[in-house]
Scaffold this motif. Structure first.
Motif, PDB file in Angstrom:
ATOM      1  N   ILE A  28      -6.818 -12.119 -18.390  1.00  0.00           N
ATOM      2  CA  ILE A  28      -7.431 -10.904 -18.255  1.00  0.00           C
ATOM      3  C   ILE A  28      -6.763  -9.738 -18.545  1.00  0.00           C
ATOM      4  CG2 ILE A  28      -8.721  -9.108 -16.799  1.00  0.00           C
ATOM      5  CD1 ILE A  28      -9.835 -11.674 -15.272  1.00  0.00           C
ATOM      6  N   VAL A  29      -5.402  -9.807 -18.024  1.00  0.00           N
ATOM      7  CA  VAL A  29      -4.435  -8.773 -18.503  1.00  0.00           C
ATOM      8  C   VAL A  29      -4.026  -8.791 -19.746  1.00  0.00           C
ATOM      9  CG1 VAL A  29      -2.313  -7.931 -17.740  1.00  0.00           C
ATOM     10  CG2 VAL A  29      -3.512  -8.603 -16.029  1.00  0.00           C
ATOM     11  N   GLY A  30      -3.878  -9.999 -20.398  1.00  0.00           N
ATOM     12  CA  GLY A  30      -3.238  -9.952 -21.689  1.00  0.00           C
ATOM     13  C   GLY A  30      -4.195  -9.483 -22.556  1.00  0.00           C
ATOM     14  N   ARG A  31      -5.523  -9.964 -22.561  1.00  0.00           N
ATOM     15  CA  ARG A  31      -6.702  -9.318 -23.458  1.00  0.00           C
ATOM     16  C   ARG A  31      -6.832  -7.823 -23.259  1.00  0.00           C
ATOM     17  NH1 ARG A  31      -7.258 -12.551 -27.595  1.00  0.00           N
ATOM     18  NH2 ARG A  31      -8.273 -14.648 -27.206  1.00  0.00           N
ATOM     19  N   SER A  32      -6.948  -7.467 -21.963  1.00  0.00           N
ATOM     20  CA  SER A  32      -7.092  -6.006 -21.829  1.00  0.00           C
ATOM     21  C   SER A  32      -5.967  -5.018 -22.488  1.00  0.00           C
ATOM     22  CB  SER A  32      -7.102  -5.704 -20.320  1.00  0.00           C
ATOM     23  OG  SER A  32      -8.158  -6.341 -19.637  1.00  0.00           O
ATOM     24  N   SER A 171      -5.474  -2.123 -16.653  1.00  0.00           N
ATOM     25  CA  SER A 171      -4.597  -2.626 -17.709  1.00  0.00           C
ATOM     26  C   SER A 171      -4.886  -1.969 -19.105  1.00  0.00           C
ATOM     27  CB  SER A 171      -4.739  -4.235 -17.974  1.00  0.00           C
ATOM     28  OG  SER A 171      -4.416  -4.787 -16.704  1.00  0.00           O
ATOM     29  N   SER A 172      -6.467  -1.806 -19.279  1.00  0.00           N
ATOM     30  CA  SER A 172      -6.771  -1.030 -20.865  1.00  0.00           C
ATOM     31  C   SER A 172      -6.405   0.319 -20.573  1.00  0.00           C
ATOM     32  CB  SER A 172      -7.934  -1.218 -20.910  1.00  0.00           C
ATOM     33  OG  SER A 172      -9.019  -0.966 -19.987  1.00  0.00           O
ATOM     34  N   PHE A 173      -6.368   0.799 -19.377  1.00  0.00           N
ATOM     35  CA  PHE A 173      -6.050   2.507 -19.187  1.00  0.00           C
ATOM     36  C   PHE A 173      -4.798   2.577 -19.633  1.00  0.00           C
ATOM     37  CE2 PHE A 173      -4.973   5.819 -16.346  1.00  0.00           C
ATOM     38  CZ  PHE A 173      -5.753   6.879 -17.040  1.00  0.00           C
ATOM     39  N   ILE A 174      -4.072   1.869 -18.936  1.00  0.00           N
ATOM     40  CA  ILE A 174      -2.417   2.190 -18.997  1.00  0.00           C
ATOM     41  C   ILE A 174      -1.683   1.967 -20.443  1.00  0.00           C
ATOM     42  CG2 ILE A 174      -2.096   2.036 -16.466  1.00  0.00           C
ATOM     43  CD1 ILE A 174      -0.822  -0.786 -16.956  1.00  0.00           C
ATOM     44  N   SER A 175      -2.703   0.974 -21.045  1.00  0.00           N
ATOM     45  CA  SER A 175      -2.272   0.897 -22.483  1.00  0.00           C
ATOM     46  C   SER A 175      -2.932   1.415 -23.532  1.00  0.00           C
ATOM     47  CB  SER A 175      -2.177  -0.866 -22.576  1.00  0.00           C
ATOM     48  OG  SER A 175      -3.573  -1.165 -22.449  1.00  0.00           O
ATOM     49  N   MET A 184       2.506  -1.102 -32.233  1.00  0.00           N
ATOM     50  CA  MET A 184       2.595  -1.584 -31.067  1.00  0.00           C
ATOM     51  C   MET A 184       1.549  -2.561 -30.662  1.00  0.00           C
ATOM     52  SD  MET A 184       4.384  -1.130 -28.246  1.00  0.00           S
ATOM     53  CE  MET A 184       5.662  -0.035 -28.783  1.00  0.00           C
ATOM     54  N   GLY A 185       0.483  -2.362 -31.567  1.00  0.00           N
ATOM     55  CA  GLY A 185      -0.824  -2.852 -31.282  1.00  0.00           C
ATOM     56  C   GLY A 185      -0.369  -4.506 -31.435  1.00  0.00           C
ATOM     57  N   THR A 186       0.002  -4.698 -32.751  1.00  0.00           N
ATOM     58  CA  THR A 186       0.632  -6.081 -32.981  1.00  0.00           C
ATOM     59  C   THR A 186       1.561  -6.558 -32.225  1.00  0.00           C
ATOM     60  OG1 THR A 186       0.133  -5.244 -35.159  1.00  0.00           O
ATOM     61  CG2 THR A 186       1.582  -7.127 -34.910  1.00  0.00           C
ATOM     62  N   TYR A 187       2.411  -5.844 -31.577  1.00  0.00           N
ATOM     63  CA  TYR A 187       3.516  -6.518 -30.680  1.00  0.00           C
ATOM     64  C   TYR A 187       2.934  -6.788 -29.486  1.00  0.00           C
ATOM     65  CZ  TYR A 187       7.138  -4.447 -33.501  1.00  0.00           C
ATOM     66  OH  TYR A 187       8.138  -3.993 -34.364  1.00  0.00           O
ATOM     67  N   LEU A 188       1.751  -5.851 -28.868  1.00  0.00           N
ATOM     68  CA  LEU A 188       0.950  -6.367 -27.740  1.00  0.00           C
ATOM     69  C   LEU A 188       0.243  -7.696 -27.791  1.00  0.00           C
ATOM     70  CD1 LEU A 188      -0.291  -2.815 -26.638  1.00  0.00           C
ATOM     71  CD2 LEU A 188       1.441  -4.369 -25.410  1.00  0.00           C
ATOM     72  N   ASN A 189      -0.181  -7.812 -28.962  1.00  0.00           N
ATOM     73  CA  ASN A 189      -0.871  -9.022 -29.503  1.00  0.00           C
ATOM     74  C   ASN A 189       0.280 -10.461 -29.291  1.00  0.00           C
ATOM     75  OD1 ASN A 189      -3.516  -8.033 -29.772  1.00  0.00           O
ATOM     76  ND2 ASN A 189      -2.955  -8.157 -32.040  1.00  0.00           N
ATOM     77  N   LYS A 190       1.234 -10.250 -29.702  1.00  0.00           N
ATOM     78  CA  LYS A 190       2.380 -11.330 -29.848  1.00  0.00           C
ATOM     79  C   LYS A 190       2.780 -11.521 -28.359  1.00  0.00           C
ATOM     80  CE  LYS A 190       3.937 -10.339 -34.505  1.00  0.00           C
ATOM     81  NZ  LYS A 190       3.402 -11.762 -34.826  1.00  0.00           N
ATOM     82  N   ILE A 191       2.973 -10.416 -27.305  1.00  0.00           N
ATOM     83  CA  ILE A 191       3.320 -10.493 -26.077  1.00  0.00           C
ATOM     84  C   ILE A 191       2.148 -11.322 -25.232  1.00  0.00           C
ATOM     85  CG2 ILE A 191       3.702  -9.329 -23.937  1.00  0.00           C
ATOM     86  CD1 ILE A 191       4.931  -6.866 -25.498  1.00  0.00           C
ATOM     87  N   THR A 192       0.882 -10.911 -25.727  1.00  0.00           N
ATOM     88  CA  THR A 192      -0.058 -11.740 -24.915  1.00  0.00           C
ATOM     89  C   THR A 192      -0.180 -13.362 -25.546  1.00  0.00           C
ATOM     90  OG1 THR A 192      -1.523  -9.770 -25.193  1.00  0.00           O
ATOM     91  CG2 THR A 192      -2.720 -11.808 -24.881  1.00  0.00           C
TER      92      THR A 192
END
Length: 210
Positions: A28-32, A171-175, A184-192
């Motif tokens: 859930i955190v990863g998706r959010s 999680s979605s609020f802070i990001s 950065m969105g691409t980086y977050l996808n890779k982290i997920t």
């Protein structure tokens, strides 16, 4: 109450257990974080739907097969591992910036995230084993039938729903500002993706109760 004993203790214990981070929480955190609030909410709905299915399986005695069949247990575990690693690799290779909040016409993506959350829960044998081991402790041994299991399962799922929705929104609020950057969105996808792969490897370590 309908064959349930120490309901208050179960409620408090269930809430505390929901607060402990697990594979579902990380999903859930990863998706959010990577895809926004809507993605988080749909992942929560998928996870909770899986919890309801686990509840019904335990209530009608089907999940007990997992504790009796080593082959079935390992099959479900391996399927879960492969699925999580597949999702992780897919997100690592994806060069696009996925954001459900940026478009109102992403019904297919929302449905996909819901199904992925559902499968993440269903292919995790640890969830089924948890229900098998935890729920019977709060059921009167003189009681027969599925009703007590369903009551406890619904209670646990509801408290989990509330907590997981909070996680998704927070999680979605802070990001939110971070996701405004395409890079950065691409980086977050890779982290997920890395998180999903880690979840799969952790699931691989799950041992049969036999």
């Amino acid at each position: 109450m309908y064959g349930v004993i120490n309901y208050e203790v179960f409620l408090i214990t269930g809430i505390l257990l929901n607060l402990i981070p697990g594979a579902d929480t990380m999903y859930i955190v990863g998706r959010s974080i990577a895809q926004g609030r809507n993605a988080g909410v749909y992942s929560v709905l998928g996870i909770c739907s899986g919890s309801l299915i686990h509840t019904l399986l335990v209530a009608f005695g089907l999940s007990i097969i997992l504790t009796k069949s080593l082959i079935l247990f390992n099959i479900i575990k391996i399927v879960g591992v492969i699925y999580l690693v597949y999702l992780g690799i897919k997100m690592l290779l994806d060069k696009t910036n996925l954001s459900l909040d940026s478009s109102g016409s992403n019904k297919q993506n929302k449905r996909k995230i819901y199904i992925q959350g559902l499968l993440t829960s269903l292919t995790n044998p640890k969830v089924a084993l948890f229900f098998i081991a935890f729920l019977p402790q709060f059921i009167d041994t003189k009681t027969t039938g599925p009703i007590p299991f369903i009551i406890l399962g619904l209670t646990f799922t509801f408290t989990g729903l509330v907590w997981c929705l909070f996680i998704a929104y927070f999680s979605s609020f802070i990001s939110q500002k971070i996701r405004g950057s395409e890079r950065m969105g691409t980086y977050l996808n890779k982290i997920t993706g890395i998180i999903f792969i880690g979840m799969g490897l952790k699931l691989l370590q799950t041992k049969s109760p036999q």
